[in-house]
Design an enzyme around this catalytic site. Structure first.
Site, short mmCIF file in Angstrom:
data_model
loop_
_atom_site.label_atom_id
_atom_site.label_comp_id
_atom_site.label_asym_id
_atom_site.label_seq_id
_atom_site.Cartn_x
_atom_site.Cartn_y
_atom_site.Cartn_z
N GLY A 43 26.21 -53.65 46.89
CA GLY A 43 25.74 -53.35 45.46
C GLY A 43 25.41 -51.83 45.61
N SER A 115 29.88 -53.26 52.43
CA SER A 115 29.74 -52.09 51.48
C SER A 115 28.44 -51.76 51.69
CB SER A 115 29.93 -52.75 50.18
OG SER A 115 30.04 -51.93 49.01
N TRP A 116 27.39 -51.46 50.57
CA TRP A 116 26.14 -51.07 50.70
C TRP A 116 25.15 -52.01 52.03
CZ3 TRP A 116 22.00 -48.41 51.07
CH2 TRP A 116 20.60 -48.86 50.93
N ASP A 272 40.88 -49.00 50.68
CA ASP A 272 39.54 -48.94 50.02
C ASP A 272 39.23 -47.27 49.62
OD1 ASP A 272 36.75 -48.80 49.41
OD2 ASP A 272 36.44 -50.41 50.97
N HIS A 300 38.75 -52.64 49.03
CA HIS A 300 37.25 -52.70 49.21
C HIS A 300 36.97 -54.20 49.03
CE1 HIS A 300 33.23 -51.40 49.21
NE2 HIS A 300 32.78 -52.12 48.14
#
Length: 320
Positions: A43, A115-116, A272, A300
């Site tokens: 996120g 990701s995050w 990505d 991604h």
């Protein structure tokens, strides 16, 4: 290629009081006597994946999931404008993870984050290396000022000028040539529900545009969320982006040496555009016990081949 595992039922779940009026939802699946593995979602504000992540063998792993502050089933929810975002920072999330580890009586766990979630996983491991057995990091992201500027302050916009113009036009006219992230933070805190909803959709639509060229992606991965989930996602994302994730630019890379003797694998898609491959390459070279796997058909959102790589890595670590 290792097959995906079937989903399993929730074995235990609860709400952990982490302070500041926040309750963090957690759940366990798989084997209670298996290797502990914590899944750190992305996120920020995306919430945990539904069902058992199918890369994990539920016979081998004690699979632990949690919703970070303000999203998923954690409370208070960031879709509510009354929710205090001042107590939702990287520092708070790192403390929450450690509280959860102690609460669940886990000595060491494998950390899985994309990701995050990869940035938060690395930040946790650099702070608590003695508590991390391995790291598995698909769709790697460092989250500092360089990464935030690329994604939200005009970097990747050069590849999507039309979509970027629409994103700019979602901000008030007098703020379109300033810091768009700060402008969106204000819109997502606006007292008018319609203003907040429009800003959330505009933010998520821009996120979708950056992923739109991926050869194996799905359409509208962000903007297709349910209303409350979309509001929380956009509000938390903008809040973290406005503060560069509370991570000093380059700090995670600088401190990669703290991960010495923690084996790990970064799995990254060459396509990505949200999190360009360069950061994964640099970090893998600075982390003494890491391996970088680059998937040529993935972005991604991954691909079947990338998912296979993830399953292969988790199968390798299951018996350690």
């Amino acid at each position: 290629m290792p097959v995906a595992f079937s989903s399993t039922e929730v074995r235990e779940e609860g709400m952990l009081d982490v302070g500041d009026g926040n309750l963090v939802h957690w759940e366990e699946r798989g084997n209670p006597d298996g290797k502990p593995a914590l899944i750190v979602h992305g996120g920020p504000g995306a919430g945990s994946p539904s069902g058992t992540p199918k890369a994990f063998d539920p016979e081998c792993y004690r699979i632990i999931l949690f919703d970070q502050r303000g999203c998923g089933r954690s409370t208070p929810h960031a879709s509510d404008p009354a929710t205090d975002m001042a107590v939702n920072t990287t520092e708070h999330l790192l403390r929450d993870m450690e509280q959860l580890r102690v609460f669940l009586r886990v000595d060491r766990w494998l950390i899985f984050g994309g990701s995050w979630g990869s940035a938060l996983s690395v930040a946790y491991a650099e702070r608590h290396p003695q508590r991390v057995s391995e790291l598995v990091l698909p769709a790697f992201w460092l989250t500092g000022r360089t990464e935030i500027d690329w994604l939200y302050r005009g970097g990747v916009a050069r590849l999507f000028p039309e979509e970027w113009e629409r994103f700019r036009n979602g901000a008030p006219e007098g703020e379109r040539d300033g810091d768009l992230v700060a402008a969106y933070v204000k819109l997502l805190e606006h007292p008018d529900a319609d203003v907040r909803a429009g800003a959330a959709l505009s933010w998520a639509t821009w996120e979708d545009a950056v992923l739109s060229l991926e050869p194996n992606g799905r359409p509208a991965p962000y903007s297709g969320r349910a209303t409350d989930a979309l509001l929380a996602f956009a509000r938390i994302c903008a809040h973290f982006a406005a503060n560069d994730g509370w991570l000093e630019d380059g700090a995670l890379l600088r401190d990669a040496g703290r991960l010495a003797r923690i084996p790990g694998v970064i799995i990254h898609g060459r396509h990505d555009l949200s999190c360009p491959l360069g950061a994964a390459w640099e970090f893998s070279r600075a982390w003494p016990d890491s391996e970088l796997l680059v998937c040529d058909d993935a972005g991604h959102q991954g691909s079947a081949a990338m998912n296979g790589q993830v399953r292969r890595v988790l199968a390798r670590f299951a018996g350690r």
